[in-house]
Design an enzyme around this catalytic site. Structure first.
Site, PDB file in Angstrom:
ATOM      1  N   LYS A 132     -21.402  30.776 -21.191  1.00  0.00           N
ATOM      2  CA  LYS A 132     -21.459  29.854 -22.328  1.00  0.00           C
ATOM      3  C   LYS A 132     -22.899  29.387 -22.543  1.00  0.00           C
ATOM      4  CE  LYS A 132     -20.140  26.078 -19.217  1.00  0.00           C
ATOM      5  NZ  LYS A 132     -19.060  25.159 -18.802  1.00  0.00           N
ATOM      6  N   TYR A 175     -51.547  11.895 -25.457  1.00  0.00           N
ATOM      7  CA  TYR A 175     -50.944  10.749 -26.143  1.00  0.00           C
ATOM      8  C   TYR A 175     -50.820   9.552 -25.209  1.00  0.00           C
ATOM      9  CZ  TYR A 175     -49.547  13.685 -30.072  1.00  0.00           C
ATOM     10  OH  TYR A 175     -49.542  14.510 -31.164  1.00  0.00           O
TER      11      TYR A 175
HETATM   12  C1  LIG Z   1     -19.009  25.415 -17.398  1.00  0.00           C
HETATM   13  C2  LIG Z   1     -17.700  25.667 -16.764  1.00  0.00           C
HETATM   14  C3  LIG Z   1     -17.612  26.437 -15.594  1.00  0.00           C
HETATM   15  C4  LIG Z   1     -18.840  26.881 -14.837  1.00  0.00           C
HETATM   16  O1  LIG Z   1     -19.353  25.762 -14.144  1.00  0.00           O
HETATM   17  P1  LIG Z   1     -20.620  25.855 -13.167  1.00  0.00           P
HETATM   18  O2  LIG Z   1     -20.701  24.507 -12.583  1.00  0.00           O
HETATM   19  O3  LIG Z   1     -21.791  26.166 -14.041  1.00  0.00           O
HETATM   20  O4  LIG Z   1     -20.344  26.939 -12.200  1.00  0.00           O
HETATM   21  C5  LIG Z   1     -16.351  26.746 -15.115  1.00  0.00           C
HETATM   22  N1  LIG Z   1     -15.237  26.297 -15.735  1.00  0.00           N
HETATM   23  C6  LIG Z   1     -15.289  25.535 -16.841  1.00  0.00           C
HETATM   24  C7  LIG Z   1     -14.022  25.046 -17.453  1.00  0.00           C
HETATM   25  C8  LIG Z   1     -16.511  25.176 -17.387  1.00  0.00           C
HETATM   26  O5  LIG Z   1     -16.559  24.399 -18.470  1.00  0.00           O
END
Ligand SMILES: *Cc1c(COP(=O)(O)O)cnc(C)c1O
Length: 363
Positions: free
Chosen positions: A39, A257
């Site tokens: 994702k 800055y």
């Molecule tokens: C993002 C996510 C994962 C992966 O989590 P990590 O901590 O990056 O390994 C797994 N399951 C769900 C439902 C998620 O939203």
């Protein structure tokens, strides 16, 4: 692929290292399967490139957050692997992409089950039970209603039932065992099906968190799934910003800055082409280190939108055209930089900007 433009920062992504991380996790998850969570564009590193590399290594299950990510990934990967969409989508909304919706409420179950019954073909889906996150997933009362009436599932081909851990990166947190117990009890009240449980950190919690399909994300990308313990994963990325200018300033001169840094001695300042618009967080101002030729270089003054300054007074070897690694080097892994910035490695990686030359190491 053509090289970077003069003055363009280079984001190097080590696909063999990501694959090696996945293989380690796959061994840890065995005999269960281990997915790749890609994702948010593969945690900022490129979902298509990462997923292709993982698929070539044998990964058969991918998770994305939303439908647009799923459609793009299906177009890149072809028909075979499972691509599940964590936020779900309406029936038919995936066209012919054959994505797998995660059903996050009883209403989602009803609408997909009805579509399956109407079509006379059971619809593939993943059922998400909330066991302690209170975000998405069937809540307790919905789980009871489903347990009391399995007919609600007619029309569905449930590939997995899943839940998600809230505190997996804190091994001693009591919620971990609570969630495992709630998940086991809820699954026992439903028709038998394969289970998907642990994220990256959950895979390190012990045998009680094993399942038929683990869902690691961050650990693939080199983030430590066991904060506080040595990181068992390989680093997979490096962000190197070119030095645009090196200038000599007298003691007492200020930089950047807010004139927040004043040179305590005659100094050499290297200005590099990376800033907060590139995801190099402004909260790193005055705190972070970069790395050049294996040695640390201190960041001084404020990170601005497009530029950052480093004190190279003690580094006569650094000149215009050199690149200073600002993320992914010694002292500046995503986890280390995130800790200095008051955030987590996930946020740093997913916030990486779009102006980089991306260089994929393919092994
Ligand atoms: C993002 C996510 C994962 C992966 O989590 P990590 O901590 O990056 O390994 C797994 N399951 C769900 C439902 C998620 O939203």
């Amino acid at each position: 692929m053509s090289g970077p433009l003069t003055g363009q920062p280079v984001l190097t992504i080590d696909l063999p290292a990501i694959v090696a991380n996945w293989r380690d996790l796959a061994a840890r998850g065995a005999p269960g399967a281990v997915a790749g969570v890609v994702k948010a564009d593969g945690y900022g590193l490129g979902a298509v490139e990462v997923a292709r590399a993982l698929r070539a290594a044998g990964c058969r299950h991918f998770f994305v957050a939303c439908l647009t990510e799923g459609l793009a990934l299906r177009a890149a990967l072809g028909p075979a692997p499972m691509i599940a969409v964590l936020e779900g989508f309406a029936p038919q909304e995936d066209g012919d992409a054959a994505l797998v919706p995660v059903l996050n409420a009883l209403a989602d179950v009803a609408v997909h089950a009805a579509a399956g019954r109407a079509a006379g073909v059971a619809r593939r889906a993943i059922l998400h039970l909330d066991t302690g996150m209170a975000r998405l997933g069937l809540d307790g009362p919905e789980q009871v209603r489903l347990a009391d009436d399995h007919a609600l599932l007619a029309g569905l081909d449930l590939l997995y039932v899943m839940t998600h851990l809230a505190c997996a990166d804190e091994p001693d947190h009591p919620l971990n065992a609570d969630q495992a117990a709630r998940f086991a009890a809820a699954c026992a009240a439903l028709p038998s099906m394969r289970r998907s449980f642990a994220n990256s950190s959950g895979m390190f919690l012990g045998p009680g968190f094993a399942s038929d399909l683990a869902r690691p994300g961050c650990a693939l990308y080199g983030i430590n799934p066991m904060p506080g313990a040595p990181n068992p994963m390989r680093q997979v990325m490096r962000l190197a910003a070119p030095v645009l200018q090196v200038r000599e300033i007298p003691a007492g001169a200020s930089v950047g800055y807010g004139a927040s840094w004043v040179a305590p001695r005659p100094s050499r300042i290297a200005t590099v082409a990376v800033g907060y618009a590139d995801g190099y967080l402004r909260s790193l101002s005055g705190r972070a280190v970069g790395e050049c030729r294996g040695r640390p270089v201190p960041l001084v003054a404020r990170v601005s939108m497009d530029l950052t300054t480093f004190d190279v007074t003690d580094r006569p070897d650094i000149a215009v055209g050199d690149r200073i690694t600002v993320l992914g080097g010694a002292g500046c892994t995503p986890d280390q930089a995130a800790a200095l910035a008051g955030t987590i490695g996930y946020e740093l990686l997913t916030g990486l900007g779009a102006r980089y030359h991306r260089d994929y190491i393919r092994g």
